[in-house]
Design an enzyme around this catalytic site. Structure first.
Site, PDB file in Angstrom:
ATOM      1  N   HIS A  29       0.841  -1.195   0.000  1.00  0.00           N
ATOM      2  CA  HIS A  29       0.000   0.000   0.000  1.00  0.00           C
ATOM      3  C   HIS A  29       0.882   1.254   0.000  1.00  0.00           C
ATOM      4  CE1 HIS A  29      -2.353  -3.285   1.715  1.00  0.00           C
ATOM      5  NE2 HIS A  29      -3.447  -2.643   1.355  1.00  0.00           N
ATOM      6  N   PRO A 119      -5.936  -4.847  11.227  1.00  0.00           N
ATOM      7  CA  PRO A 119      -7.387  -4.814  11.390  1.00  0.00           C
ATOM      8  C   PRO A 119      -7.787  -3.391  11.814  1.00  0.00           C
ATOM      9  CG  PRO A 119      -6.420  -6.686  12.546  1.00  0.00           C
ATOM     10  CD  PRO A 119      -5.289  -5.785  12.154  1.00  0.00           C
ATOM     11  N   HIS A 261      -4.010   3.019  -3.404  1.00  0.00           N
ATOM     12  CA  HIS A 261      -4.235   2.498  -2.053  1.00  0.00           C
ATOM     13  C   HIS A 261      -3.520   1.171  -1.818  1.00  0.00           C
ATOM     14  CE1 HIS A 261      -6.210   1.381   1.699  1.00  0.00           C
ATOM     15  NE2 HIS A 261      -6.329   0.181   1.171  1.00  0.00           N
ATOM     16  N   GLU A 408     -17.520  -3.774  24.852  1.00  0.00           N
ATOM     17  CA  GLU A 408     -16.718  -4.992  25.010  1.00  0.00           C
ATOM     18  C   GLU A 408     -15.496  -4.994  24.089  1.00  0.00           C
ATOM     19  OE1 GLU A 408     -21.031  -6.073  25.948  1.00  0.00           O
ATOM     20  OE2 GLU A 408     -19.976  -5.008  24.340  1.00  0.00           O
ATOM     21  N   HIS A 458     -21.016 -16.436  33.255  1.00  0.00           N
ATOM     22  CA  HIS A 458     -22.271 -16.900  32.658  1.00  0.00           C
ATOM     23  C   HIS A 458     -21.949 -17.774  31.449  1.00  0.00           C
ATOM     24  CE1 HIS A 458     -23.368 -13.630  35.260  1.00  0.00           C
ATOM     25  NE2 HIS A 458     -24.668 -13.850  35.099  1.00  0.00           N
ATOM     26  N   HIS A 470     -28.073 -15.330  25.279  1.00  0.00           N
ATOM     27  CA  HIS A 470     -27.015 -15.102  26.259  1.00  0.00           C
ATOM     28  C   HIS A 470     -26.306 -16.385  26.689  1.00  0.00           C
ATOM     29  CE1 HIS A 470     -28.670 -11.142  26.332  1.00  0.00           C
ATOM     30  NE2 HIS A 470     -27.921 -10.736  27.340  1.00  0.00           N
TER      31      HIS A 470
END
Length: 661
Positions: A29, A119, A261, A408, A458, A470
């Protein structure tokens, strides 16, 4: 604008090293490095506190290339400023097997790469964690020891990613005034102009999140410098500077287009660009005067660093500072944990493993002050806050507990930044189901070999009435598939303490602690100072006489296996129970140990309230799996275990079928 010949030549050195390396690799790039070369030159020459020959100086400014596809910008900067790991030969070997110069920057490949990026959005969120760690460490050791900035180069793609919204909101809330993001505002994405997909006013957006915002001509060094100076003077808010740039700057036929790019410019176009920018030098050649100027930049902070080392030596806290920066645990930290195990083995404490984790943290936080905990708005459910921990708040960074909010993904990425910065061991909690929201950052923790601890509660249908949205089913197997990630699922309070100990001592591997909502009996009722969980799996209850069948279980299902063992004994079947708190660790043990615990030729029943995929190696063709084959349902936990057949009765019947008894 007026541009000095020296600045232009120095920026062009970056441009052509990048363009030449991409052309030689026939991959990469070039557009972003060419477009942001002026901004990077100003940042490194006028602002960044670092020394190439002392790359791990703890009080250096951090530079994060969030737009990691433009990696040749970073590699060129590191080469020109004198980082030993980034020789010209390494640049020539861009994107080749075994090189330090991977397609996207990879932490650990060479000094000067502060984090793995590529990422999009991860880098800006990592930088939020770094800036937070800087503030927290400064509160503990003083601003004469810890006083540095975190700079980020981010592109349109980084700001489109959802994680950037979480990170921006969190940083603005905390007022991380020593975080400065340089936005490569070039208006181009892979598909073409960014207005194909987005028309956000990024300055208004970040301003609404509590940031100081400004803009500048990204090709005017004086304007860039003045805007960064203004951002530095504003210590109350993080800063976003929109640097208006042209992607592929200098390319006569491709500048300002998506063609620059993600593909080489081509030989003819590079030749034309050399002519347009008055760069007559051969491929990969940097004139001595320009190279010398860049090397001076890489060494000009020597006196500053020596003064810092003197202050540290005179502070009276040098040993402790160096300990926490290195990640070394305090001496004798395990002694109170052994006492904790003895107490609960003796008392046979029945408790949910999430509560067992909290009680373990109450012990650990007292003896490991660098533990930095948190939760994504589930503190009362994850039970991640120790009694001794004080929350971080805007303007007060003296605590060690972080309220991440319902962010999160941002939490996971920030924890990566915290651990990469040094000085803290981060852990953070949410429900195991929401590892899906954290997964890209968990994967990067593993790729970067960082000690980040994910407290995921959980952990099964055992959470009950909240239902299948969940209830994690595939998550244990999915997480176990990530290389270099230890997934722990303890069966009781003793194993929970042991899994915490192992997560803390495993300094180059992140951990997921998968913890129950429901109460679990204490199965480890005979105390041992030895950490039995350190090998991942062990014989919890041996067979009486010749072993007929091996029952393997993790977490809440170990007690089911133990009950099945007793029933099988009454029916003349001799079963051993293997507790498997960490399948990943078990599979790293030598073959002799694995065969001792799970002997070949003896049939196996595995019971786990998840899907089967992790267990094929041990089940073979004749073993049986008692677990989930579908999503869960909304009902009380006991009803769900019965409904889905995860019962003592079904384990017994499976064992009898495969032993034919």
């Amino acid at each position: 604008m007026t541009v000095s010949l020296r600045h232009q030549d120095m920026a062009n050195a970056l441009r052509f090293l990048a363009a030449d390396a991409v052309q030689k690799a026939n991959s990469g790039h070039p557009g972003m490095p060419m477009g942001m070369a002026d901004v990077a030159t100003v940042l490194f020459a006028r602002f960044l506190n670092f020394k190439a020959s002392d790359p791990d100086w703890p009080d250096r400014d951090r530079f994060v290339l969030s737009a990691g596809h433009g990696s040749m910008l970073l590699y060129s900067l590191l080469h020109l400023t004198g980082y030993e790991d980034f020789t010209l030969d390494e640049l020539k070997n861009f994107r080749q097997l075994g090189s330090r110069t991977a397609g996207h920057p990879e932490y650990g490949h060479g000094a000067g790469i502060e984090t793995t990026t590529g990422p999009l959005g991860q880098g800006i969120a990592n930088a939020v964690g770094m800036a937070l760690a800087e503030r927290m460490l400064a509160e503990r050791f003083g601003s004469d020891i810890v006083d540095h900035y975190t700079y980020v180069i981010a592109g349109d793609g980084c700001l489109m990613e959802g994680i950037s919204h979480e990170a921006a909101s969190f940083a603005g809330h905390l007022g991380l005034g020593k975080l400065i993001v340089l936005f490569d505002d070039n208006g181009i994405s892979i598909d073409g102009s960014t207005d194909l997909a987005v028309n956000d006013d990024q300055l208004m957006r970040f301003g609404a999140c509590g940031w100081d915002v400004s803009f500048c001509d990204g090709h005017d060094p004086d304007a860039i410098s003045a805007t960064i100076n203004d951002a530095i003077e504003n210590q109350d808010k993080p800063s976003l500077i929109a640097c208006k740039t042209m992607i592929g700057f200098g390319s006569p036929n491709k500048a300002g287009t998506a063609a620059t790019h993600g593909a080489p410019l081509g030989g003819d176009e590079i030749t034309a660009t050399r002519e347009a920018l008055n760069w007559p030098h051969p491929v990969f050649e940097i004139p001595e005067a320009i190279g010398s100027a860049w090397r001076r930049i890489g060494s000009m902070k020597s006196a500053k660093i020596e003064a810092w080392r003197k202050r540290l030596a005179e502070s009276g806290r040098k040993e402790e500072f160096e300990r926490v920066i290195s990640g070394t645990l305090p001496e004798n930290w395990e002694a109170p944990l052994r006492d904790f195990k003895l107490k609960h083995s003796t008392e046979k404490t029945k408790v949910a493993t999430r509560k067992a984790s909290q009680e373990t943290l109450d012990v650990l936080a007292e003896v490991i002050p660098e533990l930095a905990g948190g939760s994504a708005d589930l503190t009362g459910s994850n039970l991640t806050k120790a009694k001794s921990q004080k929350p971080i708040t805007p303007g007060d960074f003296s605590g060690s507990y972080i309220h991440y909010g319902v962010r999160e993904h941002g939490m996971a990425a920030a924890m990566n930044g915290i651990v990469l910065h040094g000085g803290f061991i981060p852990y953070g909690g949410t429900f195991l189901i929401f590892t899906d929201y954290c997964r890209p950052s968990i994967r990067l923790s593993a790729l970067m070999k960082q000690r980040v601890i994910y407290v995921m509660t959980h952990d099964s249908i055992g959470l009950g009435e909240d239902g299948p949205t969940h209830q994690p089913v595939e998550h244990l197997s999915s997480l176990r598939a990530i290389p270099n990630l230890n997934v722990y699922r303890p069966c009781d309070i003793v194993e929970t303490a042991e899994c915490w100990a192992e997560a803390l001592t495993t300094s180059s591997t992140p951990s997921v602690l998968s913890l129950s909502r429901q109460g679990l009996p204490c199965l480890r009722t005979e105390h041992t100072d030895e950490n039995l969980s350190t090998k991942g799996g062990y014989v919890l209850a041996g067979a009486e006489g010749k072993r007929d069948v091996t029952l393997i279980a993790s977490g809440s299902e170990v007690s089911i296996a133990m009950e099945a063992r007793d029933q099988l004994k009454a029916e003349g079947v001799s079963a051993a129970v293997v507790s498997m708190p960490c399948l990943d660790l078990f599979e790293s043990q030598d073959k002799d140990y694995r065969n001792e615990v799970i002997p070949s030729g003896i049939p196996v029943v595995v019971v786990e309230a998840g899907v089967e995929q992790s267990w094929g190696r041990y089940l073979g063709e004749d073993g049986e799996f008692v677990g989930m084959k579908s999503f869960g349902a909304s009902a009380p936990a006991n009803d769900l275990f019965e409904h889905f057949g995860i019962t003592t009765k079904n384990v017994v019947e499976a064992a009898k079928r495969i032993t034919k008894k």
